[in-house]
Design an enzyme around this catalytic site. Structure first.
Site, mmCIF file in Angstrom:
data_model
loop_
_atom_site.group_PDB
_atom_site.id
_atom_site.type_symbol
_atom_site.label_atom_id
_atom_site.label_comp_id
_atom_site.label_asym_id
_atom_site.label_seq_id
_atom_site.Cartn_x
_atom_site.Cartn_y
_atom_site.Cartn_z
ATOM 1 N N ILE A 52 28.562 47.865 33.273
ATOM 2 C CA ILE A 52 28.732 47.151 32.401
ATOM 3 C C ILE A 52 27.180 46.872 31.673
ATOM 4 O O ILE A 52 27.208 46.665 30.451
ATOM 5 C CB ILE A 52 29.516 45.811 32.751
ATOM 6 C CG1 ILE A 52 30.798 46.167 33.143
ATOM 7 C CG2 ILE A 52 29.668 44.944 31.544
ATOM 8 C CD1 ILE A 52 31.701 47.065 32.417
ATOM 9 N N ALA B 260 39.001 42.346 29.877
ATOM 10 C CA ALA B 260 37.765 43.117 29.366
ATOM 11 C C ALA B 260 37.460 42.320 27.898
ATOM 12 O O ALA B 260 37.207 41.173 27.870
ATOM 13 C CB ALA B 260 37.942 44.404 29.460
ATOM 14 N N GLY C 258 40.570 57.686 39.532
ATOM 15 C CA GLY C 258 39.197 56.728 39.584
ATOM 16 C C GLY C 258 39.758 55.377 38.984
ATOM 17 O O GLY C 258 39.121 54.526 38.799
ATOM 18 N N GLU D 122 39.368 50.941 43.364
ATOM 19 C CA GLU D 122 38.210 50.525 44.159
ATOM 20 C C GLU D 122 38.090 51.850 45.206
ATOM 21 O O GLU D 122 39.326 52.606 45.518
ATOM 22 C CB GLU D 122 38.355 49.510 44.750
ATOM 23 C CG GLU D 122 38.118 48.132 44.063
ATOM 24 C CD GLU D 122 36.889 48.176 42.967
ATOM 25 O OE1 GLU D 122 35.860 48.620 43.473
ATOM 26 O OE2 GLU D 122 37.072 47.768 41.804
ATOM 27 N N ASP E 91 42.063 40.599 43.003
ATOM 28 C CA ASP E 91 41.057 40.649 41.876
ATOM 29 C C ASP E 91 41.835 39.901 40.630
ATOM 30 O O ASP E 91 41.520 39.235 39.830
ATOM 31 C CB ASP E 91 40.779 41.859 41.261
ATOM 32 C CG ASP E 91 39.900 42.115 40.054
ATOM 33 O OD1 ASP E 91 38.660 41.525 40.437
ATOM 34 O OD2 ASP E 91 40.124 42.538 39.114
ATOM 35 N N LYS F 176 41.290 36.414 38.521
ATOM 36 C CA LYS F 176 41.403 36.231 36.893
ATOM 37 C C LYS F 176 42.431 35.245 36.750
ATOM 38 O O LYS F 176 42.483 34.245 35.653
ATOM 39 C CB LYS F 176 42.032 37.577 36.469
ATOM 40 C CG LYS F 176 41.069 38.625 36.447
ATOM 41 C CD LYS F 176 41.560 40.067 35.868
ATOM 42 C CE LYS F 176 40.548 41.118 36.226
ATOM 43 N NZ LYS F 176 40.985 42.324 35.889
ATOM 44 N N GLY G 155 37.275 49.021 31.334
ATOM 45 C CA GLY G 155 36.381 50.271 30.898
ATOM 46 C C GLY G 155 35.230 49.601 30.190
ATOM 47 O O GLY G 155 34.882 48.310 29.664
HETATM 48 N N1 NAP Z 1 34.245 47.766 34.961
HETATM 49 C C1 NAP Z 1 34.938 46.960 34.296
HETATM 50 O O1 NAP Z 1 35.886 47.597 33.661
HETATM 51 C C2 NAP Z 1 34.917 45.541 34.086
HETATM 52 C C3 NAP Z 1 35.850 44.735 33.316
HETATM 53 C C4 NAP Z 1 35.828 43.317 33.340
HETATM 54 C C5 NAP Z 1 34.848 42.756 34.092
HETATM 55 N N2 NAP Z 1 33.987 43.581 34.856
HETATM 56 C C6 NAP Z 1 32.965 42.995 35.611
HETATM 57 O O2 NAP Z 1 31.551 42.890 35.181
HETATM 58 C C7 NAP Z 1 30.632 42.877 36.194
HETATM 59 C C8 NAP Z 1 29.949 44.140 36.377
HETATM 60 O O3 NAP Z 1 30.597 45.281 36.552
HETATM 61 P P1 NAP Z 1 29.938 46.650 36.967
HETATM 62 O O4 NAP Z 1 31.102 47.522 36.999
HETATM 63 O O5 NAP Z 1 28.686 46.809 35.926
HETATM 64 O O6 NAP Z 1 29.384 46.345 38.539
HETATM 65 P P2 NAP Z 1 28.174 47.543 39.053
HETATM 66 O O7 NAP Z 1 28.410 48.609 38.376
HETATM 67 O O8 NAP Z 1 28.544 47.193 40.468
HETATM 68 O O9 NAP Z 1 26.870 46.597 38.609
HETATM 69 C C9 NAP Z 1 26.500 45.443 39.237
HETATM 70 C C10 NAP Z 1 25.089 45.241 38.938
HETATM 71 O O10 NAP Z 1 24.804 43.742 39.110
HETATM 72 C C11 NAP Z 1 23.491 43.990 40.045
HETATM 73 N N3 NAP Z 1 23.356 42.602 40.781
HETATM 74 C C12 NAP Z 1 23.931 42.462 41.778
HETATM 75 N N4 NAP Z 1 23.515 41.202 42.230
HETATM 76 C C13 NAP Z 1 22.548 40.630 41.525
HETATM 77 C C14 NAP Z 1 21.641 39.504 41.218
HETATM 78 N N5 NAP Z 1 21.890 38.650 41.971
HETATM 79 N N6 NAP Z 1 20.926 39.435 40.299
HETATM 80 C C15 NAP Z 1 20.771 40.252 39.146
HETATM 81 N N7 NAP Z 1 21.561 41.625 39.327
HETATM 82 C C16 NAP Z 1 22.372 42.061 40.426
HETATM 83 C C17 NAP Z 1 23.412 45.159 40.561
HETATM 84 O O11 NAP Z 1 22.119 45.580 41.214
HETATM 85 P P3 NAP Z 1 21.883 46.416 42.502
HETATM 86 O O12 NAP Z 1 22.373 47.747 41.917
HETATM 87 O O13 NAP Z 1 20.575 46.123 42.858
HETATM 88 O O14 NAP Z 1 22.860 45.933 43.485
HETATM 89 C C18 NAP Z 1 23.999 46.072 39.490
HETATM 90 O O15 NAP Z 1 22.970 46.210 38.576
HETATM 91 C C19 NAP Z 1 31.481 42.576 37.474
HETATM 92 O O16 NAP Z 1 31.487 41.359 37.920
HETATM 93 C C20 NAP Z 1 32.847 43.225 37.079
HETATM 94 O O17 NAP Z 1 33.914 42.612 38.066
HETATM 95 C C21 NAP Z 1 34.004 44.930 34.964
#
Ligand code: NAP
Length: 367
Positions: free
Chosen positions: A19, A159, A212, A215, A226, A230, A344
């Site tokens: 994201i 989202a 995909g 998890e 999850d 929400k 997404g």
């Molecule tokens: N994917 C979706 O469709 C979706 C939809 C709605 C909400 N979300 C939410 O959006 C958030 C991000 O999702 P994502 O899919 O992008 O997750 P992700 O790919 O796992 O990325 C998480 C990022 O956060 C970093 N991080 C972890 N702890 C941190 C800290 N203390 N300070 C700064 N950075 C930190 C991680 O760094 P490292 O690599 O160093 O660990 C990584 O860069 C999640 O909370 C998720 O639930 C996602």
């Protein structure tokens, strides 16, 4: 502050995963246009992951840096290590108010976000964990709204769909939310549709995994945890008391023995096919369909597989789409429905981006 100074808005992005990277790409693509149309220049002053960040105190990141981050993550630009304490000191010392964006999946950012708010910054979250953990943290974060800080979290539920701000508008204009019925998991929605189409449960779960949607461990989705997070955020947004531990939560299917490997869990799925098919058949025989529903009311919150009548908005849902149906004093006979893709990278990042712009607009107006 003068109008000239207000035209520059600093943005600090915590998280450069799926994201965060999509968000930085959108900012790079759009900020020239925003400067021209709204007179706002978005300066991304720092991007951090859990251990690395762009060197603080340097000039804001150029569009080329943002694009490199979007494509290759933090490793694609100049970066140095940090510890959490350093990020906090940096936020407290920033000379200009900024929007601090939590696009991590961390359960340890709440203190940092509170420190950012105390230092005068606005906060935008896609991360559900600080808002769905203990109620005191949620309340502490929201308390800053009374002091003119923006705390926005649209992307935590649905989202990019306008769920949170719709609820907040209802509550803040004096409507009374009576119930929310919601399908909040694309993965569980996909499985429910497959069941409805006659696919055995075991095949539906495996298909969701191959596509995909799940998890790495499908039990993380099937547990409903999850969805429960929400639902807690929805309930708290309505002003209802809600805690994860108090939710009546039932997973989709039997999650098997705790500690079993993913392979062992998947291997045993066929045993559930008969019972699940019987539940689907029983619902069909009375013109109902099975949906994984979160129900939020002033009395409490539940989440689980539920048979819903064909006339209910949830019954028409197919595949991974999310739907939130709000019944309130003003929307009593026909619920207010928000529906569409609930996950997404592009839509989630856009939800975060819109929150950033709302925070910037609020700051320009009031300070
Ligand atoms: N994917 C979706 O469709 C979706 C939809 C709605 C909400 N979300 C939410 O959006 C958030 C991000 O999702 P994502 O899919 O992008 O997750 P992700 O790919 O796992 O990325 C998480 C990022 O956060 C970093 N991080 C972890 N702890 C941190 C800290 N203390 N300070 C700064 N950075 C930190 C991680 O760094 P490292 O690599 O160093 O660990 C990584 O860069 C999640 O909370 C998720 O639930 C996602």
């Amino acid at each position: 502050m003068t109008g000239q100074a207000d035209a520059v808005a600093g943005v600090v992005v915590l998280g450069a995963g799926t994201i965060g990277r999509a968000l930085l790409g959108q900012i790079a693509a759009r900020r020239g246009g925003l400067h021209a149309s709204l007179g706002v220049r978005l300066d991304v002053v720092a991007v951090a992951t859990s251990r690395l960040w762009t060197p603080p105190g340097r000039a804001p990141l150029e569009d080329d840096d943002l694009r490199a981050l979007a494509h290759g993550g933090i490793a694609a630009v100049e970066h140095i290590p940090h510890d959490d304490g350093q990020v906090r000191v940096y936020l407290e010392g920033l000379p200009r108010r900024a929007v601090v964006v939590d696009v991590t999946a961390s359960d340890a950012t709440a203190d940092l976000l509170l420190a950012a708010l105390a230092a005068g910054h606005h906060v935008v979250l896609a991360n559900k964990k600080p808002l769905s953990a203990d109620a005191a943290t949620f309340a502490a974060l929201m308390r800053y709204r009374a002091e003119g800080r923006m705390v926005r979290y649209e992307a935590t539920v649905g989202a990019g769909l306008p769920v949170i701000r719709t609820l907040q508008d209802l509550v803040e204009t004096g409507d009374e939310v009576l119930a929310i019925d919601a399908a909040l998991s694309g993965t569980l929605g996909y499985i429910c549709t497959a069941l409805e189409d006659g696919t055995p449960f075991s095949r539906a779960v495996r298909a969701a995994q191959s596509a995909g949607y799940t998890e790495p461990d499908p039990r993380d989705d099937l547990s409903g945890r999850d969805v429960a997070r929400k639902a807690v955020i929805l309930a708290r947004t309505c002003g209802f008391r809600a805690d994860l531990a108090d939710i009546a939560l039932a997973g989709l299917g039997d999650l098997g023995a705790p500690g079993a490997t993913v392979a062992a869990f998947l291997a045993g799925l066929e045993e559930q096919d008969g019972e699940m098919a019987a539940r689907v058949g029983a619902a069909e025989s009375v013109d109902q369909v099975l949906r994984y529903v979160a129900r939020v009311t002033p009395e409490g919150t539940t989440a689980g597989l539920q048979a819903v009548p064909l006339h209910h908005p949830l019954a028409g849902l197919r595949g991974t789409a999310n739907l939130v149906a709000i019944t309130s004093a003003r929307y009593r006979d026909v619920p207010l429905v928000v529906s569409g893709p609930g996950a997404g990278a592009a839509v989630t990042a856009a939800g975060v981006f819109a929150d950033i712009l709302a925070a910037v607009a609020a700051r320009r107006w009031w300070t």
